[in-house]
Design an enzyme around this catalytic site. Structure first.
Site, mmCIF file in Angstrom:
data_model
loop_
_atom_site.group_PDB
_atom_site.id
_atom_site.type_symbol
_atom_site.label_atom_id
_atom_site.label_comp_id
_atom_site.label_asym_id
_atom_site.label_seq_id
_atom_site.Cartn_x
_atom_site.Cartn_y
_atom_site.Cartn_z
ATOM 1 N N CYS A 12 22.246 -29.214 83.500
ATOM 2 C CA CYS A 12 21.419 -28.559 82.500
ATOM 3 C C CYS A 12 21.894 -27.159 82.152
ATOM 4 O O CYS A 12 22.693 -26.549 82.869
ATOM 5 C CB CYS A 12 19.984 -28.433 83.004
ATOM 6 S SG CYS A 12 19.281 -29.975 83.577
ATOM 7 N N GLY A 38 24.659 -30.170 78.763
ATOM 8 C CA GLY A 38 23.706 -31.282 78.723
ATOM 9 C C GLY A 38 23.472 -31.748 77.309
ATOM 10 O O GLY A 38 23.133 -30.948 76.445
ATOM 11 N N ASN A 112 17.656 -25.790 85.843
ATOM 12 C CA ASN A 112 18.983 -26.325 86.073
ATOM 13 C C ASN A 112 19.216 -26.343 87.568
ATOM 14 O O ASN A 112 19.152 -25.296 88.212
ATOM 15 C CB ASN A 112 20.042 -25.446 85.390
ATOM 16 C CG ASN A 112 21.455 -25.812 85.820
ATOM 17 O OD1 ASN A 112 21.728 -26.966 86.124
ATOM 18 N ND2 ASN A 112 22.341 -24.827 85.841
ATOM 19 N N GLY A 113 19.469 -27.530 88.118
ATOM 20 C CA GLY A 113 19.743 -27.590 89.549
ATOM 21 C C GLY A 113 19.145 -28.811 90.204
ATOM 22 O O GLY A 113 18.866 -29.811 89.522
ATOM 23 N N CYS A 245 29.077 -21.996 92.838
ATOM 24 C CA CYS A 245 29.638 -23.343 92.633
ATOM 25 C C CYS A 245 31.069 -23.248 92.099
ATOM 26 O O CYS A 245 31.324 -22.713 91.023
ATOM 27 C CB CYS A 245 28.769 -24.118 91.643
ATOM 28 S SG CYS A 245 29.485 -25.687 91.139
ATOM 29 N N TYR A 251 35.656 -26.636 86.023
ATOM 30 C CA TYR A 251 35.427 -27.540 84.907
ATOM 31 C C TYR A 251 34.190 -27.286 84.062
ATOM 32 O O TYR A 251 34.221 -27.417 82.842
ATOM 33 C CB TYR A 251 35.412 -28.984 85.413
ATOM 34 C CG TYR A 251 34.679 -29.884 84.504
ATOM 35 C CD1 TYR A 251 35.179 -30.162 83.221
ATOM 36 C CD2 TYR A 251 33.434 -30.421 84.857
ATOM 37 C CE1 TYR A 251 34.468 -30.953 82.341
ATOM 38 C CE2 TYR A 251 32.732 -31.208 83.984
ATOM 39 C CZ TYR A 251 33.247 -31.475 82.721
ATOM 40 O OH TYR A 251 32.555 -32.234 81.855
ATOM 41 N N ASP A 355 41.807 -31.375 85.625
ATOM 42 C CA ASP A 355 41.008 -30.514 86.504
ATOM 43 C C ASP A 355 40.458 -31.211 87.726
ATOM 44 O O ASP A 355 40.104 -30.578 88.706
ATOM 45 C CB ASP A 355 39.850 -29.873 85.701
ATOM 46 C CG ASP A 355 39.055 -30.905 84.948
ATOM 47 O OD1 ASP A 355 38.540 -31.854 85.570
ATOM 48 O OD2 ASP A 355 38.960 -30.784 83.719
ATOM 49 N N CYS A 391 27.856 -34.146 95.608
ATOM 50 C CA CYS A 391 27.151 -32.888 95.417
ATOM 51 C C CYS A 391 25.650 -33.165 95.390
ATOM 52 O O CYS A 391 25.199 -34.092 94.732
ATOM 53 C CB CYS A 391 27.575 -32.243 94.099
ATOM 54 S SG CYS A 391 26.646 -30.746 93.713
ATOM 55 N N CYS A 440 30.631 -22.240 97.092
ATOM 56 C CA CYS A 440 30.221 -23.545 97.606
ATOM 57 C C CYS A 440 31.367 -24.493 97.330
ATOM 58 O O CYS A 440 31.698 -24.782 96.171
ATOM 59 C CB CYS A 440 28.954 -24.050 96.902
ATOM 60 S SG CYS A 440 28.532 -25.745 97.409
#
Lengths: 465, 465, 465, 465
Positions: A12, A38, A112-113, A245, A251, A355, A391, A440
C-alpha cells in the site's frame, strides 16, 4: 522486474494533509505518485465541517475517481490510500480508508504494512463481542481504539499500538486531528512534508514532488504524530533498533524518491556498480529489466565499461484486467508487457540486470525472449542475494517452498536457462544503501526483527488481509 | 515527449487476422501493442458463421474489454482498432470498427489516416441522399462502396479508393474476405505478417511480436490485399512516389517496431548521434525526455562521450481522466507525469534531448523542473527540425499560428527558458532514417505530397474526424 | 388482460410540443401517461438554438431518465416516444426518436404504426446506395426525405408519405418545425391539444390531462400538420375511408382517454352491457380481468343485476425483467401478476369478463386460478369476437396458426377449461363504439383496409421492426 | 390512497424458506408479492454449503436483480427483504438482509418493525466498544447476539429479544437454522406456510399464493421459531396482550391477503358498508381512491344502493425517480399518478371513499381534480377515524403537529375543499376487523401498547432507521 507475477509485492501507499482547502485534490495527486505501491483499490476520506466523507473503490485511482465530484469531497483535511492485496482474493469492502462510527465520532484509517499478531488480537476482540466488517488487519486498530476510555484519539491510538506487533505506516483522520504512526523498527517508510505551510504525510517523497511540497523529515521509527489545531505534536514509543526494509531500495520505491535519507536512484546505480565489480562478465551490451532495474543496469555499464542499451521495451498501456492466473496466460502476459529490440540484442552477448528472482518464471521468459531476438549469450546479474524467506511485514511472497532461490545457483541457472547467473552479496547490498546495520534483511537471512508466531521454520501466516 | 499535450498526435492503430480460431483474442493482444497509437476508443469486429459481431467503446482496450465475454466474440477472423481523435470532441459513435449493413452483406471498417477530400465527397454523397451516421471520414468509404455495382467487395473498395485522396491504412472485414489497403504514397504504415500459417495485418511490427507472429513484408504503397478462402491476392494502383511519414520514426512508432524496413530504435539512436555532432555542447550529463527520446539521448551520449542518466522519471499510472483543458491543469499534469531525479541533475549542466517542439509548453516546464531540481544549465537538443506546417494526413496539430516553432530559434529559446537550443537539420533526419527522398516531410517543409484544398497557405481543414 | 403474453400488443406512443420553455419536462410527463403503449424503450429529442439533443434508452421512461440532467435537455420544442417492439428482438439502436443528419439539417422522428410496404421500399433505397442504421420501418421515411429536392421538410414529408403504405402516427422535429402526420385511414390515433397557448400532440388524450393541456381535436386521417413560427398549418391528402382501430377501444387505450371523440371508459362499459344482454348466464358474481376489462365487467354487472367484485388483484410492481420466454415461466408470471381474492370467489359461480383471447393461455390460467380459489363455475365472457387474423398495422400478434380463436367455440372452451364461453358479435362491438362503418376490423374479419402484399391468405410479413 | 406522499408508510416485508433447491428464486417471487410493503431497497441472502451469499441494492426487486445471476445465488435456504425507509435519508448500507461475521459463524437478518428502545441499547453497546456499521435498529439484535455466550443462535436470539422493546417480524439465517420471531403483541404480521413439504415464512399470505405455498398459521405474538435439520421448533415468551396493527387492514396489506385470520378484502368491504350506514349522503356515484380504497367503495355502493364506478384511473408505470420533494412537484405527481374519467363524474354528485387522511394534501388534490372533471359535489368518506398520534412501531408518520386530522372536522373540510366529510368511528372499524379488543389503535387513540420513552405527549423519536 516485479510488476509481473514474479516479484514480491508491496501492499500500500498512504498520503495525508491537514488544513489546506482542496485537500482531496492534493491527496489525489499525491496518491497518483504512489500508485506503483498498489493498484487494486484506491480511496480518499476528506474532513469538512466535522464530517468525514469517503470515496473509494476497486481499481486504479483514475478509475475510482473517473466521475470525480468535487462537491462531494470538499474539505481542508484528507487522507488517502492505494492498495495491493497480498491475498489472492481482492474484496471491495477491504478498500481503504476504512471508516468507523465510534461513540467519540467518526474515524478513518489508511494503513500500509502488516500486523503479525492480528489473528490473536481479532480472536480476543471477537470473544468480547466485536463484529468485524472487513478481512483487514487494519480494522483491529479501530476495535482496540473503540474499547479505549482514553480522552483523545491520539492516546487511544497509542494504547492500541502498544498491543499491536508488526510493520506499519498508519494515517488516521478524525474531526479533530490527523494522526500518523510508524512502527517501532521503521520497517515501512513514512515521511513528513510541508505544502504552503501545512503538514503533509506520504509513504515516499515522490508524492511530495507531485504536489509541490517540500520534505521535512522521515517520521521516526515508533513515532506517533498528532496534527490538529495546535500544530504538530510528536509522541510514541521510540528506541527500538531501526530495521528499514531493504526491498524499498532494491525494488519497491520509485527511483525519484528519497527514502530514509537515501536517493533510491543513487542506491540502485551503486548496486549496479558493485555488481559489475563483484560479478564481471565478457559481453557486448548491458540491458536492464524495465523499469526498476534500469538505474542498476546503468551502474553496471558504467563500472564495466560496456555500453548500456534500452534492450527491452515495456508496454505501458497493458491493462490489468486481461492478466489471468494460469501459467500459459502469465507467459503470454510477459510477451505483451515486454518486447526486445532486435537491433540491440541480435548477434550480441547480453548482460541482463534484474533486481530479484522469486519464482523465476519471469527471468526464464526474459532470457528466452532475448535469445529468440538473436542474443548469442545471456548473463543474468541480480542486484540482491537469493530471496529465501517469506516476508511478514507487508510484502506478498509465496510460501517458502515456491521460492526458486531456495535452490542453489546451479538449480536456478537451469530453471531460467541463462548462460551465467550471479547475485550481489548481502553486505554489498547493505553498504550500497548507506544503512548497513539498520536494515530488515529477513527475506534474505531469515533474521526477523519482530518475532513471528511459531518461529520462522514453521510459520503461521496470520490474518492475511 | 509527446503523450502530453504538447506533441503531435497520431490517430489510430489497426490489426487484422483471417482464419484462426480465437481471432478476437489475438486481435486484442495485437491492439494492446498498438495502444500507444490511440487511447480514446477501441474495438474489435469478429466474423463467425457469416455474421459480424462488434464490441467497442470509449477508453483503453483494457477498459472497453474489462467485462470480456468470449461467448460474444468467438470467430476465426477479426479486425480491430484503437483511436485517438484529432478533433477536440470525442464521440462514442465514432469508435471503430464502423459496421454497415449493405445489401451485399455486413461490412466492418477500421481506418488509420485522413481523407483530405472528405468534405467534398461527403457533400456529393449527401446530395445523392446518403445519410451519414458518424462524423468520421472513414464512413465515406462505406457509402462509396454501397453505391458500387461491383461484383465483389474488393472491386467496390478499389472503385471507392479511386475517388479518395489522402493517407490511410484501411482494414475491412466482410463475411467473405479481409481486405487491406494502403494509400498510394504509403504515408501511413501497414504490414503483413503470418501467425500459424494464417495472414495477419498491423500498423507496426511490435503487434506481431506481441502475438508471436512473424513479419512478412510491408504492404506496398497503393496496394490492396484481398484475403479469403483463396489465400492472399494483391491488387490496387501502385507507382506513386513513396512518402513515408517522418514522424513515425521521430516520435510515433514504438522503438521496438521495424517500420518500412528500418528499426525505429536504431533510427532514433542515429538521430541522437547526428545531433551530438551537429550541435555539441559542454555539459555533464545527457537526459532524454521519456519515453520517446531515450534512445536518441543514448545516441547523443554515445557520440558526445557524456554520461547518460535516467534524469526524468515517468509515472506510468497517470490516468487520462484527470487531465483537464486549462493551462494551469496542464502544467500540473506535467508535474504528475514526470519528476526529475535530483541526485542526477543537481549541480550539473544537463543536455535535454527531446523529439519535437510544437507548442513549447512541455519543453518550458521540463526546463523549469530541471532547474528547480538543481541543474545549473539546461541545453535543449531536438532530434527534428522546427515543426512549422500542419499535417493533413492523420496527425493532430494545432492550426499553424499556434506552432511555436514558426518563430525563430531565439524566440523559442526565450519561450522555453533553456540556456541553448538546437534542432537537427532535415537532411540529417532524412539520412538517419535511410529513406531519404522517400519521405513525407510536409510538416517541416510545407511540401505536401497530396494537394490540399486551397493550397498550403490558406488551407481548408476538411472533415477532421 | 393483455399486458401478459396473451394479448395483442400496441407498439408505441408519441408526444410533441412546440414553443414552450421546459418542453422536455412536459414531454416526459406526457409520455408517462402513454407508458402503457410501450415499455421497451423511451426517448425525447429537444430543440434548442437550432440543435437537436436526444436522450433515449431501453426500458421504462423512469429508468431511461433516472439520471435526468436538465442541462442537457433545455429547449422549447420536443418530441418523445415510448416503444414496444413487435418483433422478438429488442435492439437499443431501434429506440426512438431516430435522429438523422440530413444536408438540410438534423431531423428527429417518432413513429407509432407499421409501414406495410417497408421491405419493398427498403430494398429499392438500398439498391440506390442507402445505408440503413436501424431495423425500423421508421427509417424509411428519413431516407425518402433525404432524397427529396423539396424546399421544406413538410413538402419532403408529404412526398415521402405518398410512397408509404401503412398505419402511422408520425411526429418529426427539425430546427424549424414540428411536423405531425396521420395515416389516410386514421388507423393509429393522434390528437392535437393546447397548453398555455402552444400546440401539443399526443397519441391519447390522457397525456394532455397529465400535462394540464386541453384537447383541441383529433388529427384528421391523412392530415399533415406543420407547426412553426407561422403557427399551425394543415395539409396532406385526405378523403380515404376512415378505419379507426377497434382494438384501441377494446383494449389498448387508457380508459380515461377520449379517442376519436369517444370516451374509452364509456365504450368499454357499453361493451359489457351489450355482452350481458347477448350472453347472459346464471351466476353469483362478475369479475373483470385487470385492468382493461374492469369497466366492461361493471357494465356486465349493471345490465345483468349481478354484483361486481374485484376478484383478481394485480401486482403492480411486477418487473419486466423476470418474465422469461418459456411456457412454464409464463404460467408462473401469471401467478405473480394476478391473485384471486378467495373470499370473493370461494363457493360462487363466477362470470369472468375479458377483452380478448389470442393464444388462450392466460384465459386458461385465470380459469384454473379461480377454480383453485374455490369458484364452483367459471363463465368466460369476451367483449370482442374471435380474433382470427393477424394485424399488419402496428399490433403484434402471432402468425395466424397460433391464434386459438381460429378454432370454434367448443375447441376454445376445451382449451381454456371454462364452463361456458361467449363472444360479443362484431356488430354489437361496432355499435358500442359509435363509429360503425368507420372502423378497422381486419383482425376479426380479414377485411384489410390497406392491401397487404400477397393477400391475406398467404401474407408476407414485411420488415417487422 | 397512500402510495402518494400523504399516507402513512409501512417499512418492510420479509420472506424466508428452508430446505428447498432454488430457494433464492422462490424468495424472489415471494418478495415480488410483498413489494407494496417497501420499494426503497431489496435483498436476498442464500445459504449454500455453509456459506451465506447476499445480493441486495437500492430500488425495486426487479431493478436490484435485473442482472440476476443464478450461479451466485444457488442454495436451499434463503431469507429476503424489501424496505421502505421511514427516515428521510435512504442509505445503501441500510439495505437488508444485514450480514454479520460472528465468531460462531455468519448471520443474516431481515426485519420489519421498529425497536423503541434502540437508542438506549445502541448507546450501551457502543460504551462497551461495539462499532455499528449501519443506522438501522436491526443491527442492535446482531450486537446483542454477538455478546451472548449461548450455545445456539436461537438461545442467543431469545436472550437478545428479552432486552428489546418494540414491534417486529424478524427472520434470521445461519448456516444451521432459519429463525423467525414476532413481537410479544403481534403488532407486525408474520405467517408460516408450507411449500412442497418445506417451511416458508412471509409477512402476508399473498406471498404464499405467489409461490404456490399453503398457509399453515400465523406466527403467534412473542413466538420464536427455529427451523433446521430437526424440523420446526417453537419457543419464545408468549402471553402478552395481542395488539394487531389496525392499519394493516385499513391500508397496508394487500386485499388478497389473509392477515391474522381475516380476509383483508372482506374487512375493507365491511368498512365501506358500515361507512355507508354511519355517514350516508345523497349522491349519484361512488368512487374509490385507487387502489387501497376500491373494496371499501364497493362496500359503500352496495350498502347505499348507489352505483360504483372506476372514476379515477391510476398510472401504474409512474416511476419513483421523478417524484421530487417540493410541494409543486408533489401536486404534479398526483396528476401524473391519477386521472379522473370525465364521462363518469361530469355533472354528478360524487362520493369519494378514501382510507385515511394524514397531511390532507392528496385528498385536497383529488377533490379539486374531480371538480375540474365536472363533478357537481364531492363528498369525502374515510374508512378510519382521524389519524392523530404518531406510530412508533414501524410506520412512518410526520411529527404530530403536521397531522391535519388533529384539527376538527370543519378545519379538515376547509383544507380539502370537499362538500362534506365523515369518518368511520373507531368501534365500527374495530368490529369490522373481527379483532375488537385485540388491536393496536394507538394512532387513533394515543394508547400505546408498548411504552415509549418520555410518554406520548413529548416523545423521543429514537433511532429511526
Amino acid at each position: 522486474m516485479a510488476p509481473l507475477e514474479d516479484g514480491p509485492r508491496e501492499k500500500c501507499g498512504v498520503f495525508g494533509i491537514w488544513g489546506l482547502p482542496g485537500a482531496a485534490a492534493v491527496t489525489y495527486r499525491g496518491l497518483t505518485a504512489l500508485q506503483h505501491r498498489g493498484q487494486e483499490s484506491a480511496g480518499i476520506t476528506v474532513l469538512r465541517d466535522g464530517r468525514l466523507s469517503t470515496l473509494k473503490g476497486m481499481g486504479l485511482l483514475s478509475h475510482v475517481f473517473s466521475s470525480w465530484n468535487p462537491e462531494e469531497l470538499l474539505g481542508e483535511s484528507a487522507i488517502g490510500h492505494v492498495r495491493y492485496s497480498t491475498t489472492g482474493r481482492s474484496e471491495p469492502q477491504n478498500a481503504q480508508p476504512l471508516v468507523f462510527r465510534l461513540p467519540a465520532g467518526p474515524l478513518a484509517l489508511a494503513h500500509n504494512g502488516n500486523i503479525v499478531n492480528a489473528a490473536r488480537l481479532r480472536r480476543r476482540l471477537e470473544d468480547q463481542g466485536a463484529i468485524f466488517q472487513t478481512g483487514t488487519d487494519t480494522e483491529i486498530v479501530a476495535h482496540l481504539m473503540a474499547r479505549s476510555k482514553a480522552p483523545s484519539a491520539r492516546v487511544a491510538l497509542e494504547e492500541a499500538l502498544a498491543e499491536v506487533q508488526g510493520a506499519y505506516a498508519l494515517l488516521l483522520l478524525t474531526p479533530h486531528a490527523l494522526l500518523a504512526a510508524r512502527d517501532p523498527h521503521g520497517i515501512r517508510p513514512l515521511q513528513l512534508g510541508v505544502l504552503e505551510g501545512r503538514p503533509v504525510l506520504a509513504s515516499e517523497s515522490c508524492a511530495f514532488d507531485a504536489v509541490g511540497a517540500q520534505t521535512v523529515r522521515d517520521v521516526a521509527p515508533g513515532e506517533v504524530l498528532e496534527i490538529g489545531a495546535g500544530g504538530v505534536t510528536s509522541g510514541g514509543a521510540r528506541g527500538a533498533r531501526e530495521a528499514f526494509c531493504l526491498f524499498e531500495y532494491i525494488y519497491f520505491a520509485r527511483p525519484d524518491s528519497v527514502v530514509d535519507g537515501r536517493s533510491v536512484y543513487a542506491v540502485r546505480k551503486e548496486l549496479g556498480r558493485r555488481l559489475a565489480k563483484a560479478a564481471p562478465v565478457e559481453a557486448d551490451v548491458v540491458v536492464g529489466a524495465p523499469e526498476a532495474s534500469i538505474p542498476a543496469a546503468l551502474g553496471y555499464a558504467e563500472a564495466s565499461g560496456l555500453p548500456f542499451e534500452l534492450g527491452l521495451i515495456k508496454n505501458r498501456y497493458l491493462g490489468r484486467t486481461f492478466i489471468q492466473p494460469s501459467q500459459a496466460l502469465r507467459e503470454e502476459a510477459v510477451r505483451l508487457k515486454l518486447n526486445p529490440v532486435r537491433d540491440v540484442v541480435a548477434g550480441r552477448r547480453v548482460v541482463l540486470v534484474d533486481d530479484s528472482i522469486v519464482r523465476g518464471t519471469t527471468a526464464m521468459q526474459l532470457v528466452r525472449m532475448l535469445r529468440e531476438a538473436g542474443a548469442t549469450e545471456v548473463h543474468l546479474r541480480v542486484t540482491a542475494p537469493p530471496y529465501r524467506h517469506p516476508c511478514f511485514y507487508g510484502i506478498d511472497t509465496s510460501v517458502a517452498e515456491e521460492l526458486v532461490a531456495r535452490g542453489g545457483v546451479e538449480e536456478v541457472l537451469r530453471a531460467v536457462g541463462a548462460d551465467s547467473l550471479a547475485y550481489l552479496p548481502l553486505e554489498e547490498v547493505a553498504e550500497a544503501t548507506g544503512h548497513a546495520g539498520r536494515l530488515c534483511d529477513a527475506c534474505f537471512t531469515g533474521r526477523y526483527p519482530i518475532p513471528v508466531a511459531g518461529g520462522t521454520g514453521k510459520f503461521e501466516l496470520e490474518a492475511q488481509p
